[in-house]
Design an enzyme around this catalytic site. Structure first.
Site, mmCIF file in Angstrom:
data_model
loop_
_atom_site.group_PDB
_atom_site.id
_atom_site.type_symbol
_atom_site.label_atom_id
_atom_site.label_comp_id
_atom_site.label_asym_id
_atom_site.label_seq_id
_atom_site.Cartn_x
_atom_site.Cartn_y
_atom_site.Cartn_z
ATOM 1 N N LYS A 80 0.846 -1.182 0.000
ATOM 2 C CA LYS A 80 0.000 0.000 0.000
ATOM 3 C C LYS A 80 0.884 1.234 0.000
ATOM 4 O O LYS A 80 1.997 1.218 0.503
ATOM 5 C CB LYS A 80 -0.889 0.025 1.242
ATOM 6 C CG LYS A 80 -2.165 0.829 1.087
ATOM 7 C CD LYS A 80 -3.221 0.042 0.340
ATOM 8 C CE LYS A 80 -4.565 0.749 0.354
ATOM 9 N NZ LYS A 80 -5.638 -0.063 -0.218
ATOM 10 N N GLY A 180 -25.545 3.114 3.893
ATOM 11 C CA GLY A 180 -24.747 3.780 2.871
ATOM 12 C C GLY A 180 -25.251 3.390 1.493
ATOM 13 O O GLY A 180 -25.467 2.203 1.226
ATOM 14 N N VAL A 181 -25.448 4.383 0.623
ATOM 15 C CA VAL A 181 -25.937 4.091 -0.722
ATOM 16 C C VAL A 181 -25.038 4.789 -1.739
ATOM 17 O O VAL A 181 -25.499 5.496 -2.638
ATOM 18 C CB VAL A 181 -27.410 4.530 -0.914
ATOM 19 C CG1 VAL A 181 -28.032 3.743 -2.080
ATOM 20 C CG2 VAL A 181 -28.241 4.299 0.326
ATOM 21 N N GLY A 182 -23.727 4.561 -1.593
ATOM 22 C CA GLY A 182 -22.774 5.069 -2.571
ATOM 23 C C GLY A 182 -22.775 4.218 -3.822
ATOM 24 O O GLY A 182 -23.695 3.414 -4.050
ATOM 25 N N ASN A 183 -21.734 4.354 -4.636
ATOM 26 C CA ASN A 183 -21.685 3.648 -5.915
ATOM 27 C C ASN A 183 -21.758 2.135 -5.763
ATOM 28 O O ASN A 183 -22.496 1.458 -6.482
ATOM 29 C CB ASN A 183 -20.413 4.031 -6.674
ATOM 30 C CG ASN A 183 -20.446 5.458 -7.176
ATOM 31 O OD1 ASN A 183 -21.517 6.008 -7.414
ATOM 32 N ND2 ASN A 183 -19.282 6.070 -7.328
ATOM 33 N N VAL A 184 -20.980 1.596 -4.834
ATOM 34 C CA VAL A 184 -20.982 0.143 -4.632
ATOM 35 C C VAL A 184 -22.335 -0.307 -4.112
ATOM 36 O O VAL A 184 -22.945 -1.255 -4.626
ATOM 37 C CB VAL A 184 -19.854 -0.282 -3.668
ATOM 38 C CG1 VAL A 184 -19.987 -1.765 -3.309
ATOM 39 C CG2 VAL A 184 -18.491 -0.020 -4.286
ATOM 40 N N ALA A 185 -22.822 0.364 -3.078
ATOM 41 C CA ALA A 185 -24.074 -0.060 -2.443
ATOM 42 C C ALA A 185 -25.265 0.072 -3.384
ATOM 43 O O ALA A 185 -26.178 -0.762 -3.356
ATOM 44 C CB ALA A 185 -24.307 0.748 -1.176
#
Length: 364
Positions: A80, A180-185
């Site tokens: 990382k 959470g309702v971001g792009n993935v969710a």
């Protein structure tokens, strides 16, 4: 911090400190383990409180990538990078070009990708100086936005967890509370809705919530109310450390399976879930779709091949549950054991090969 003592304790291989005065680059590349292959892990740009905090974050994240890549069945180790700076105002082309030259100097020991605070455009700039970068623009043969693939991996992993808890992986009629309702969710909700699951959603972004309500008929609740919803599955897809002393007593779900990283605030909270009979799908196993997808770029990206690999998250989650029952340990420990067993098997195989090879050479 006593860096060498820390590295020795947790068996890190290498830390590279990079600076470029002209561009303002201050970066730390941490390589944890390359037993399975070159270290793959993203580049995070963040305003750290101190240089010590930046070192600690780079080291912690690198080790996490070792386990994530190993459990996902990838022939890659863990690494990382953290860049110290404000991603909103400190970025410039020269910075990422200089960073790309440092990566090139490692000659393939470390391969980067985007992470918090960095973008596809940043990876494109790095790509000007090195081939050891993934997650670049599709025009360069990349896989593009990883969010839909990560979501699909969470979806298939959730089905495996549902099978463990309910005896069937069918999600039709199941109530899933999504934090959470971001792009993935949002993409996860799409898969769940198409199978006939009932959705409860929350997010600090009211527009994102309304989008899920309109698209999937989801029920919207306040961010503080998501934990106590009557549901079958709780899907954390936002912040980390949300499984803790305060939230566990509120949970009514039988399954926890979501996209968020570092869901357990402390390891003991994973123990508490086991004691309560809640099936927990370890976060770095179920959310590995993104890294599986970008790793396919190293072979010349093929989306069908990548998606088939992502589908293996289902069987990987099943293996975690098998180890958990075999060794009578919580699933978060079982996930670590799955990764550690794979790494140790490869390490012993390599050691045996070298010893036998030397024996043959000595006989000659």
């Amino acid at each position: 911090m006593e860096l060498f003592k820390y590295m020795e304790t947790y068996d890190y291989e290498q830390v590279v400190v990079c600076q470029d005065k002209a561009s303002g680059l201050k970066a730390i590349i941490a390589i944890h383990d390359t037993t399975l292959g070159p270290a793959l892990g993203g580049t995070r740009m963040w305003m750290y409180e101190s240089e010590e905090a930046a070192f600690e974050d780079a080291l912690r994240l690198a080790k996490g990538m070792t386990y994530k890549n190993a459990a996902a069945g990838l022939n890659l180790g863990g690494g990382k990078t953290v860049i110290i700076g404000d991603p909103r105002k400190d970025k410039n082309e020269a910075m990422f070009r200089a960073f790309g030259r440092y990566i090139q100097g490692l000659n393939g020991r470390y391969i980067t990708a985007e992470d918090v605070g960095t973008t596809v455009e940043d990876m494109d700039t790095i790509h000007e100086e090195t081939k050891y970068v993934t997650g670049i623009s599709p025009a360069f043969g990349s896989s593009g936005n990883p969010s839909p693939v990560t979501a699909y991996g969470v979806y298939v992993g959730m089905k495996a967890a549902a099978k463990e808890a309910f005896g069937s992986d069918m999600l039709e009629g199941k109530v899933v509370a999504v934090q959470g309702v971001g792009n993935v969710a949002f993409n996860l909700c799409k898969h769940l809705h198409e199978e006939g699951a009932k959705l409860i959603v929350t997010d600090i972004n009211k527009e994102a919530v309304q989008k899920a309500v309109d698209a999937f008929g989801a029920k919207a609740v306040d961010v503080s109310e998501i934990y106590e919803q009557e549901c079958d599955i709780f899907a954390p897809c936002a912040l980390g450390a949300i499984i803790n002393d305060d939230t566990i007593p509120k949970l009514k779900a039988k399954v926890i399976a979501g996209a968020a990283n570092n869901q357990l605030k402390e390891n003991r909270h994973g123990d508490m879930l086991t004691e309560l009979g809640i099936v927990y799908a370890p976060d770095y196993v179920i959310n590995a779709g993104g890294v599986i997808n970008v790793a396919d770029e190293l072979y010349g990206y093929n989306r069908d091949r990548a998606m088939k690999k992502v589908e293996n998250i289902y069987s990987t989650i099943e293996k975690v549950f098998e180890i958990s029952k075999r060794d009578h340990i919580p699933t978060y420990v079982a996930a670590d054991r799955l990764a550690e067993e794979r790494i140790e098997t490869m390490r012993m195989s390599r050691k045996s090969f070298l010893q036998n090879g030397n024996h043959v050479l000595n006989k000659r």
